[in-house]
Enzyme design. Structure first.
Site, PDB file in Angstrom:
ATOM      1  N   LEU A 156      65.737 -42.216-110.613  1.00  0.00           N
ATOM      2  CA  LEU A 156      65.853 -43.659-110.825  1.00  0.00           C
ATOM      3  C   LEU A 156      64.482 -44.319-110.736  1.00  0.00           C
ATOM      4  O   LEU A 156      63.752 -44.093-109.773  1.00  0.00           O
ATOM      5  CB  LEU A 156      66.789 -44.275-109.780  1.00  0.00           C
ATOM      6  CG  LEU A 156      68.182 -43.663-109.642  1.00  0.00           C
ATOM      7  CD1 LEU A 156      68.934 -44.342-108.500  1.00  0.00           C
ATOM      8  CD2 LEU A 156      68.953 -43.788-110.948  1.00  0.00           C
ATOM      9  N   GLU A 158      62.487 -47.623-109.988  1.00  0.00           N
ATOM     10  CA  GLU A 158      62.680 -48.936-109.389  1.00  0.00           C
ATOM     11  C   GLU A 158      62.431 -50.005-110.437  1.00  0.00           C
ATOM     12  O   GLU A 158      61.459 -49.949-111.189  1.00  0.00           O
ATOM     13  CB  GLU A 158      61.746 -49.121-108.192  1.00  0.00           C
ATOM     14  CG  GLU A 158      62.123 -48.228-107.016  1.00  0.00           C
ATOM     15  CD  GLU A 158      61.384 -48.620-105.750  1.00  0.00           C
ATOM     16  OE1 GLU A 158      61.280 -49.821-105.456  1.00  0.00           O
ATOM     17  OE2 GLU A 158      60.913 -47.699-105.058  1.00  0.00           O
ATOM     18  N   LYS A 214      63.289 -31.990-108.995  1.00  0.00           N
ATOM     19  CA  LYS A 214      62.999 -33.363-108.570  1.00  0.00           C
ATOM     20  C   LYS A 214      61.531 -33.528-108.209  1.00  0.00           C
ATOM     21  O   LYS A 214      60.855 -34.454-108.675  1.00  0.00           O
ATOM     22  CB  LYS A 214      63.891 -33.726-107.377  1.00  0.00           C
ATOM     23  CG  LYS A 214      63.519 -35.010-106.660  1.00  0.00           C
ATOM     24  CD  LYS A 214      63.612 -36.229-107.559  1.00  0.00           C
ATOM     25  CE  LYS A 214      63.295 -37.493-106.773  1.00  0.00           C
ATOM     26  NZ  LYS A 214      63.355 -38.700-107.617  1.00  0.00           N
ATOM     27  N   TYR A 261      49.090 -44.984-118.518  1.00  0.00           N
ATOM     28  CA  TYR A 261      48.396 -46.256-118.308  1.00  0.00           C
ATOM     29  C   TYR A 261      47.462 -46.143-117.103  1.00  0.00           C
ATOM     30  O   TYR A 261      47.908 -45.941-115.983  1.00  0.00           O
ATOM     31  CB  TYR A 261      49.408 -47.376-118.082  1.00  0.00           C
ATOM     32  CG  TYR A 261      50.226 -47.692-119.312  1.00  0.00           C
ATOM     33  CD1 TYR A 261      49.785 -48.629-120.236  1.00  0.00           C
ATOM     34  CD2 TYR A 261      51.430 -47.027-119.565  1.00  0.00           C
ATOM     35  CE1 TYR A 261      50.524 -48.912-121.381  1.00  0.00           C
ATOM     36  CE2 TYR A 261      52.173 -47.300-120.707  1.00  0.00           C
ATOM     37  CZ  TYR A 261      51.714 -48.246-121.606  1.00  0.00           C
ATOM     38  OH  TYR A 261      52.448 -48.509-122.742  1.00  0.00           O
ATOM     39  N   GLY A 263      44.947 -47.496-114.152  1.00  0.00           N
ATOM     40  CA  GLY A 263      45.056 -48.687-113.321  1.00  0.00           C
ATOM     41  C   GLY A 263      44.447 -48.476-111.955  1.00  0.00           C
ATOM     42  O   GLY A 263      43.555 -47.641-111.770  1.00  0.00           O
ATOM     43  N   GLY A 267      51.855 -46.148-106.405  1.00  0.00           N
ATOM     44  CA  GLY A 267      52.377 -46.309-105.052  1.00  0.00           C
ATOM     45  C   GLY A 267      53.867 -46.069-105.054  1.00  0.00           C
ATOM     46  O   GLY A 267      54.384 -45.283-105.843  1.00  0.00           O
ATOM     47  N   CYS A 270      58.196 -42.767-103.928  1.00  0.00           N
ATOM     48  CA  CYS A 270      58.416 -41.423-104.475  1.00  0.00           C
ATOM     49  C   CYS A 270      57.141 -40.638-104.745  1.00  0.00           C
ATOM     50  O   CYS A 270      56.932 -39.571-104.160  1.00  0.00           O
ATOM     51  CB  CYS A 270      59.245 -41.524-105.759  1.00  0.00           C
ATOM     52  SG  CYS A 270      60.918 -42.138-105.503  1.00  0.00           S
ATOM     53  N   LYS A 273      54.808 -39.659-101.681  1.00  0.00           N
ATOM     54  CA  LYS A 273      55.530 -38.803-100.739  1.00  0.00           C
ATOM     55  C   LYS A 273      55.841 -37.443-101.345  1.00  0.00           C
ATOM     56  O   LYS A 273      55.673 -36.403-100.685  1.00  0.00           O
ATOM     57  CB  LYS A 273      56.826 -39.496-100.312  1.00  0.00           C
ATOM     58  CG  LYS A 273      57.715 -38.699 -99.371  1.00  0.00           C
ATOM     59  CD  LYS A 273      58.873 -39.525 -98.850  1.00  0.00           C
ATOM     60  CE  LYS A 273      59.880 -39.874 -99.926  1.00  0.00           C
ATOM     61  NZ  LYS A 273      60.722 -38.696-100.300  1.00  0.00           N
TER      62      LYS A 273
END
Length: 465
Positions: A156, A158, A214, A261, A263, A267, A270, A273
């Site tokens: 997913l 955010e 994952k 992209y 930048g 952060g 996910c 960590k």
């Protein structure tokens, strides 16, 4: 189907609400009674577009309920999703205490066959640890163990989590090959059938492969970002424009445009960590994660880039300097401040004596709490103000610093921005503005990997625009 979701955080809420949306009877458990009370009153504790409406609709239809009653939660669901936190330890390893506690609670109260689904992001081998933990409780109870353990990692994003769940790219299900696991396989296939109407998206595999999938997915995306940040640094040194480079390589279908992209660093909950955890797992198995260590190193350097450029422009002593910061959350469409680059930037500016006026469309409350904790005991903590209008932030500021690429920052009256700033300087950590417009309006514009003022001043032999 009767579903229990253990953990009503980000993953648990989205999972529970979306499974209820397609007609399942869902029981969401959380041991935090204050959170449960908020959810029962209709107050969703996280910002995620579309989620409050789905929760409200399914609570009204009696397909979704919230409780802190563990026994009732175990009794309710034939399928028990574990969606609790796995916070990283200091060494980068994932803390499984909440996952194993949830598994033991299921075993403590289960009186019928249960399908236990790991939805949390967990290290490789966690399915076996859950199985052992549950078996030990069943032995203590003196009853036979009737359960299967399934690995079903979430993918997913955010800010787009509801859409991702309802229209998934893939559904990964790791499962054993014992006779009882055949029942779990059929049940999981039936559960996800509504999400496979156009074509089959479910991939069955063993639990360890599912767990590694994952981690590998997030590590790959983090690697693409760090790679482009590395190319951005090189582009500045040779006088190239990384935005042109991005489009040039992204047009190759083998590469594509996603996560290319450059930048001021990634952060969130996910990527940092999971990359760290994968490095830790590799070290434990005497496998040197050379690429992933470099991904971490590049991202750490990238988070300090904006403050370095402010210092290069205004000097190391920023006393009596005022800076506007637009964007505090780690990415748009969320209020998540975990590992947000804004935290590193703001702390650095304040420690050099600067005053900061910060604005974010949705993350102001969370930012004030998080950054307040970062600055606890810092003598400069009073030098930050959170403003409700982005134009108030830039009025009289020595420079505007863009950290998060919220859409509302893209279409601005830039002439007004220039007039409000004390000096027309923009540090753009997400490359949201066009170089020609910046030149036309006579901004001093510092992008990432652009043919900008920094390239012209630091690399005099580079090709000029």
């Amino acid at each position: 189907m009767k579903i229990t979701v253990i953990g009503s955080g980000y993953v648990g809420l989205v999972t529970g609400a979306c499974l209820a949306e397609v007609g399942n009877d869902v029981f969401c458990l959380d041991l935090d009674q204050k959170k449960i009370d908020r959810l029962k009153s209709g107050d969703v504790p996280i910002y995620e577009p579309g989620l409050p409406e789905i929760i409200s609709r399914n609570v009204s239809a009696s397909r979704l309920q919230f409780s802190s009653d563990v026994r009732a939660a175990v009794d309710h669901g034939d399928i028990q999703f574990i969606a609790v936190g796995t916070p990283p330890g200091e060494d980068g390893s994932a803390d499984l205490q909440y996952v194993l506690a949830a598994a033991k609670n299921i075993a403590r109260y289960a009186n019928t066959y249960k399908i236990v689904v790991n939805k949390s992001t967990v290290p490789i081998g966690t399915a076996e640890r859950v199985r052992v933990a549950m078996d030990s409780v069943f032995v203590e109870r003196g009853v036979s163990s009737g359960f299967s353990v399934v690995s079903n990692p979430e993918f997913l994003k955010e800010g787009a989590a509801v859409e991702d769940f309802m229209r998934p790219d893939r559904i990964i299900i790791g499962i054993g090959n014992e006779q009882k696991d055949a029942v779990a396989r059929e049940a999981m296939a039936r559960l996800y059938k509504p999400f496979n109407r156009n074509h089959e998206r479910t991939l069955f595999m063993d639990t360890r492969s599912a767990e590694l999938t994952k981690y590998a997915a997030n590590a790959m995306l983090a690697t693409r970002i760090s790679f482009m940040n590395e190319m951005a640094e090189l582009a500045e040194k040779v006088g190239a424009d990384v935005e042109d480079v991005r489009q040039g390589i992204g047009s190759d279908p083998r590469i594509g445009y996603h996560f290319l992209y450059p930048g001021c660093g990634y952060g969130g909950s996910c990527f940092p960590k999971d990359v760290k955890a994968l490095v830790r797992i590799s070290e434990e198995l005497n496998s040197d994660a050379v690429i992933l260590k470099s991904v971490e190193l590049r991202n750490a350097r990238q988070k300090g880039l904006l403050s370095e450029r402010v210092v290069a422009r205004f000097g190391p002593d920023l006393t009596n300097k005022r800076f506007a910061v637009w964007g505090l959350s780690f990415k748009p469409n969320t209020d998540d401040m975990r590992e947000a680059p804004s935290r590193y930037l703001i702390t650095s500016l304040l420690e050099r004596g600067a005053k900061v006026f910060a604005y974010d469309p949705v993350a102001m409350k969370e930012a004030e709490i998080t950054i307040g904790n970062d600055l606890k005991g810092n003598i400069f903590s009073e030098n930050i103000q959170y403003v409700s209008d982005k134009m108030d932030a830039i009025a009289g500021a020595d420079a505007l610093i863009i950290v998060t690429e919220w859409k509302e920052f893209r279409s601005q009256d830039l002439s007004r921005v220039r007039d409000l700033l004390k000096t027309p300087v923009i540090f753009d950590g997400r490359n949201i503005y066009d170089l020609e417009i910046m030149d036309l309006l006579e901004f001093e514009y510092h992008g990432i990997g652009r043919q900008n003022n920094i390239a012209k001043s630091c690399y005099p032999n580079a090709r000029q625009r």
